[in-house]
Structures are given as C-alpha cells and as structure tokens.
Design a protein around this motif. Structure first.
Motif, short mmCIF file in Angstrom:
data_model
loop_
_atom_site.label_atom_id
_atom_site.label_comp_id
_atom_site.label_asym_id
_atom_site.label_seq_id
_atom_site.Cartn_x
_atom_site.Cartn_y
_atom_site.Cartn_z
N TYR B 103 81.48 51.41 67.94
CA TYR B 103 80.05 51.17 68.06
C TYR B 103 79.56 50.98 69.48
O TYR B 103 78.38 51.11 69.74
N GLU B 104 80.41 50.66 70.42
CA GLU B 104 79.97 50.49 71.79
C GLU B 104 80.29 51.76 72.55
O GLU B 104 81.37 51.90 73.13
N GLN B 105 79.36 52.66 72.55
CA GLN B 105 79.56 53.96 73.18
C GLN B 105 78.58 54.13 74.33
O GLN B 105 77.49 53.56 74.33
N TYR B 106 78.96 54.96 75.28
CA TYR B 106 78.13 55.28 76.43
C TYR B 106 77.70 56.74 76.30
O TYR B 106 78.54 57.63 76.27
N PHE B 107 76.40 56.93 76.24
CA PHE B 107 75.87 58.26 75.99
C PHE B 107 75.45 58.96 77.28
O PHE B 107 75.01 58.33 78.24
N GLY B 108 75.56 60.28 77.24
CA GLY B 108 75.02 61.11 78.30
C GLY B 108 73.55 61.38 78.03
O GLY B 108 73.02 61.00 76.98
N PRO B 109 72.89 62.07 78.96
CA PRO B 109 71.45 62.33 78.81
C PRO B 109 71.12 63.41 77.80
O PRO B 109 69.96 63.56 77.42
N GLY B 110 72.13 64.14 77.37
CA GLY B 110 71.90 65.19 76.39
C GLY B 110 71.64 66.55 77.00
O GLY B 110 71.25 66.67 78.16
N THR B 111 71.89 67.58 76.20
CA THR B 111 71.54 68.96 76.54
C THR B 111 70.54 69.44 75.52
O THR B 111 70.81 69.40 74.31
N ARG B 112 69.39 69.86 76.01
CA ARG B 112 68.37 70.39 75.09
C ARG B 112 68.61 71.87 74.92
O ARG B 112 68.50 72.64 75.87
N LEU B 113 68.95 72.27 73.71
CA LEU B 113 69.22 73.67 73.40
C LEU B 113 68.06 74.24 72.61
O LEU B 113 67.65 73.68 71.59
N THR B 114 67.55 75.36 73.10
CA THR B 114 66.48 76.08 72.39
C THR B 114 66.98 77.47 72.08
O THR B 114 67.35 78.23 72.99
N VAL B 115 66.98 77.80 70.81
CA VAL B 115 67.39 79.14 70.38
C VAL B 115 66.13 79.88 69.91
O VAL B 115 65.41 79.39 69.03
N THR B 116 65.87 81.03 70.55
CA THR B 116 64.64 81.77 70.22
C THR B 116 64.94 83.07 69.48
O THR B 116 66.09 83.52 69.46
#
Lengths: 112, 116
Positions: B103-116
């Motif tokens: 439960y104690e995790q460190y997250f990254g900022p994320g990758t926003r993926l857009t598929v068109t």
C-alpha cells in the motif's frame, strides 16, 4: 475486499481544517486504511496509513473509531496547494497487489 | 533521491501502431507496478513485478499488452497493436517494502496515451 465510500467532492477555504470521511462497513480484521493524494497531471502520492485510533504525520491526521467502519482524513489549515483528489484504500497489507482499489476518490477544492 | 520517472509523458499514435512506455523506479525498489486510468474512470491495477519476475499480472487486459523488466531495474510496457480503448493515463509505481506490504507506493507522473 472492503468497499469504500467517499464524498465525490468537497469545497473549503484556505486556513480551514478539512475532514474527509471514508466509510468501509465491511472492513476485515486484518485490513489497514491508506490514503493517497493526487494532484492534476501527477500520480497518486501516499500520505498516511493506519489500523486503529489516531495516526498523525507532517501532512495529515487519520482518525479511526473503535469499530473501524469509517475513517477520517484531517488536513489542518489547508492551502490552495491542497486542492487534489484524495483516495481512501482499505485492504490487508500482506495481500496481492491486484487487490488495491483506488475508487473514485474525493475531489477537494480549496478557495482563497 | 530521484522519484519514479516515466517516458514519454505524452504519446499520440494511430490505431494499429505500437507504443512502448518506460518506467524507471526509485533506485533500490524491488517492487514495480503498472496501473492505468482509461476514459476518466478509476485507476486500475495492471501488473506487479518483484525484481525481474512478474508477481501478478492479473490486471493485464489482453495479450496486446506486454510488460518486461529485464535486470530488475526499469520496466517497459508495450501495446501492440494499439486500439482506441487503450487511450488513457498509464502510471508506474514502485515500493521497497518486501513481504507483501503493497500500500505504500511511489507513483510516477504517468504517460498519457492517445490512440486515434
């Protein structure tokens, strides 16, 4: 797995104390309560975790009543930077990672 | 101490193409997780590595998704071929606690993926 219920959104003002309550009526004996904070365009950030009574750290306090069917995250003297989504998670510490459920969270908006 | 980093921050691809997301966990963290949030829904677990081994991949949606963590350091998540419903934000997280405390995790900022 304990299901949690939180308010969808809350509003408050700078300098106020904010309390966000999470209901978890089906919490199990070995479940812990964990809160995360997520700012826009960032990943969630662990802020506090507890099992019973009260836990306090430099960011927040977590109040857990004796029956543990709910918990309250308390943010003292909030500022604009506390605007974020707050997630309440409930589950056993020693369990599969796939059982971690974030839910919808509470969107907290702080106004000047 | 550097946090969890993810690359790219944004990716726009056409349906049918391949995309590879990368995650660099905090140094020394044996546990690495992938999550995603699609269409404004809840953050969902995808899989969990302990060092280079897949501990739990029960959240992987289908065989178009392939995660690797060679050498137990960084991880990649490949989507091939991408579909429209794969659009969303992919988060990576890491933790150092062993023995199942997840439960104690460190997250990254994320990758926003857009598929068109």
């Amino acid at each position: 797995l304990a299901k949690t219920t939180q308010p969808i959104s809350m509003d408050s003002y700078e300098g106020q104390e904010v309390n966000i309550t999470c209901s978890h009526n089906n919490i199990a004996t070995n479940d812990y309560i964990t809160w995360y904070q997520q700012f826009p365009s960032q990943g969630p950030r662990f802020i506090i975790q507890g099992y019973k009574t009260k836990v306090t750290n430099e960011v927040a306090s977590l109040f857990i009543p004796a029956d543990r069917k709910s918990s309250t995250l308390s943010l003292p003297r909030v500022s604009l930077s506390d605007t974020a989504v707050y997630y309440c998670l409930v589950g056993p510490l020693y369990s599969s990672a796939s059982k971690i459920i974030f839910g919808s969270g509470t969107r907290l908006s702080i106004r000047p | 101490e550097a946090g969890v980093t993810q690359f790219p921050s944004h990716s726009v691809i056409e349906k049918g193409q391949t995309v590879t997301l990368r995650c660099d966990p905090i140094s020394g963290h044996d546990n690495l997780y992938w999550y995603r949030r699609v269409m404004g829904k809840e953050i969902k677990f995808l899989l969990h590595f302990v060092k280079e081994s897949k501990q739990d991949e029960s959240g992987m949606p289908n065989n178009r998704f392939l995660a690797e963590r060679t050498g137990g350091t960084y991880s990649t998540l490949k989507v091939q071929p991408a579909e429209l419903e794969d659009s969303g934000v992919y988060f990576c997280a890491s933790s150092q606690v062993s023995g199942g405390q997840y439960y104690e995790q460190y997250f990254g900022p994320g990758t926003r993926l857009t598929v068109t």
